[in-house]
Enzyme design. Structure first.
Site, PDB file in Angstrom:
ATOM      1  N   CYS A 187      -5.524   1.180   6.148  1.00  0.00           N
ATOM      2  CA  CYS A 187      -6.360   0.000   6.344  1.00  0.00           C
ATOM      3  C   CYS A 187      -6.151  -0.596   7.734  1.00  0.00           C
ATOM      4  O   CYS A 187      -5.053  -0.576   8.286  1.00  0.00           O
ATOM      5  CB  CYS A 187      -6.073  -1.042   5.270  1.00  0.00           C
ATOM      6  SG  CYS A 187      -4.399  -1.700   5.293  1.00  0.00           S
ATOM      7  N   GLU A 216       1.141   3.759   1.983  1.00  0.00           N
ATOM      8  CA  GLU A 216       1.796   4.100   3.239  1.00  0.00           C
ATOM      9  C   GLU A 216       3.053   3.262   3.458  1.00  0.00           C
ATOM     10  O   GLU A 216       4.072   3.765   3.952  1.00  0.00           O
ATOM     11  CB  GLU A 216       0.831   3.879   4.416  1.00  0.00           C
ATOM     12  CG  GLU A 216      -0.431   4.710   4.347  1.00  0.00           C
ATOM     13  CD  GLU A 216      -1.588   3.993   3.685  1.00  0.00           C
ATOM     14  OE1 GLU A 216      -2.743   4.241   4.082  1.00  0.00           O
ATOM     15  OE2 GLU A 216      -1.350   3.181   2.758  1.00  0.00           O
ATOM     16  N   CYS A 260      -1.928  -1.399   7.621  1.00  0.00           N
ATOM     17  CA  CYS A 260      -1.100  -0.191   7.586  1.00  0.00           C
ATOM     18  C   CYS A 260      -1.286   0.620   8.864  1.00  0.00           C
ATOM     19  O   CYS A 260      -0.338   1.218   9.380  1.00  0.00           O
ATOM     20  CB  CYS A 260      -1.470   0.665   6.376  1.00  0.00           C
ATOM     21  SG  CYS A 260      -1.020  -0.074   4.796  1.00  0.00           S
ATOM     22  N   HIS A 281       0.829  -1.195   0.000  1.00  0.00           N
ATOM     23  CA  HIS A 281       0.000   0.000   0.000  1.00  0.00           C
ATOM     24  C   HIS A 281       0.869   1.253   0.000  1.00  0.00           C
ATOM     25  O   HIS A 281       2.062   1.208   0.303  1.00  0.00           O
ATOM     26  CB  HIS A 281      -0.933  -0.018   1.205  1.00  0.00           C
ATOM     27  CG  HIS A 281      -2.014  -1.050   1.103  1.00  0.00           C
ATOM     28  ND1 HIS A 281      -2.928  -1.284   2.104  1.00  0.00           N
ATOM     29  CD2 HIS A 281      -2.326  -1.913   0.105  1.00  0.00           C
ATOM     30  CE1 HIS A 281      -3.764  -2.245   1.742  1.00  0.00           C
ATOM     31  NE2 HIS A 281      -3.410  -2.649   0.530  1.00  0.00           N
TER      32      HIS A 281
END
Length: 333
Positions: A97, A47, A106, A45
């Site tokens: 998430c 992040e 994350c 992701h």
């Protein structure tokens, strides 16, 4: 947040069935440490990509650059961060998430790294993944929501649409004088981007006249990807079956004089010019225009009157790339 948005838009159309997301990390002194995005489904992701880049900049530990799986990066950061993120601020276009799936949470990672503040653009409407803001806040991190909310919402719109029904975008390439005919228009990089989008599309819609004149393949060969199913929009069902698109393996080719088939697909790209633009107005959610710095051709958008709103502008080695939507509610389903 604007930097995160611009980075994420580079991958709009490539992340299906995941949303396009961008992330920026800023040091305590205000220096930009990382600007990253989620690049494709299954990849880390945004992040995680940003934390990876920021960690390397803060520590010069190059071992992390050899890690490409989310679980590997998560584990390495938790074991080796040594509070290097203390005082940093993280901006993300979508709430981190909370759930553990193909990738770890994350929000859980962010909450354990000593980050000072988190700015969020959009709250995740996916119940399974939402709740990340609360996880981060419970760790004592200052969380601010709805930063550039309208812009982050526009970035997230394709994801929201294909979760509910489907997302349909119309792609075309044109020269500075508006022409869309006369051979190749876009740069090689732009064409590769379109092929990457085809790779993740369920369905590609094309006009019958374009098929007869251009005799296209309409696959994703430039990225060695999967060829989507094809809907040829045509009143006549008669086509020369030696046209290359009919010979691509593992795809369906449907000929129809309406768009009712679209309901069976989630992520749909329409390619064409002026006539297809007009025919598909009622089913199109967004537009993608590749503007080439050239002049030539003969046919352009001369009989259409349409007010549009630019969502994002990018530039590759040659072309201007614009994501656009209809300015009123006419394009909303």
């Amino acid at each position: 947040m604007k930097l995160a948005l611009d980075e994420a838009w580079k991958y709009q159309g490539l992340t299906y069935p995941n949303p396009a997301v961008g992330c920026t990390i800023v040091s305590q002194e205000g220096a930009i440490l990382a600007i990253e995005a989620h690049k494709y489904a299954g990849a880390p992701h945004a992040e995680v990509e940003a934390l990876k880049s920021a960690y390397f900049r803060l520590t010069n530990d190059s071992k992390i650059l050899d890690l490409h799986e989310s679980y590997q990066i998560h584990t390495y950061l938790l074991q080796n961060h040594d509070n290097c993120f203390g005082g940093t601020t993280l901006f993300t276009t979508l709430e981190p998430c909370s759930h553990v799936g193909k990738t770890p949470s994350c929000a859980s990672l962010i909450s354990k790294l000593g980050i000072k503040k988190l700015f969020i653009g959009s709250i995740d409407s996916n119940i399974e993944a939402s709740g990340g803001a609360e996880i981060v806040a419970s760790a004592g991190i200052d969380v601010e929501r709805a930063v550039l909310a309208k812009e982050c919402g526009a970035l997230l719109e394709p994801f929201n649409l294909w979760r509910k029904e489907n997302f349909v975008f119309f792609k075309w390439a044109q020269r500075l004088n508006g022409t869309t005919d006369g051979g190749i228009i876009s740069s090689a990089k732009s064409r590769a981007l379109v092929h990457a989008m085809r790779d993740v599309c369920d369905l590609l819609v094309i006009g019958g006249n374009t098929v007869r004149v251009d005799r296209p393949t309409l696959d994703a060969r430039l990225v060695e990807g999967r060829a989507p199913d094809i809907l040829i929009y045509s009143k006549s069902r008669e086509f020369d079956k030696t046209i290359p698109l009919f010979s691509v393996k593992d795809r369906k080719v449907i000929i129809s004089d309406n768009f009712s088939l679209l309901k069976n697909y989630k992520n749909i790209m329409i390619e064409g010019g002026e006539k297809m633009f007009e025919l598909s107005r009622e089913v199109t959610n967004s537009y993608l225009c590749f503007l080439s710095p050239s002049i030539g051709g003969n046919n352009n958008f001369t009989s259409i009157s349409e007010k549009l709103e630019i969502l994002n502008i990018q530039k590759d080695e040659q072309d201007i790339i614009m994501w656009i939507k209809q300015a009123d509610n006419g394009g909303d389903k």
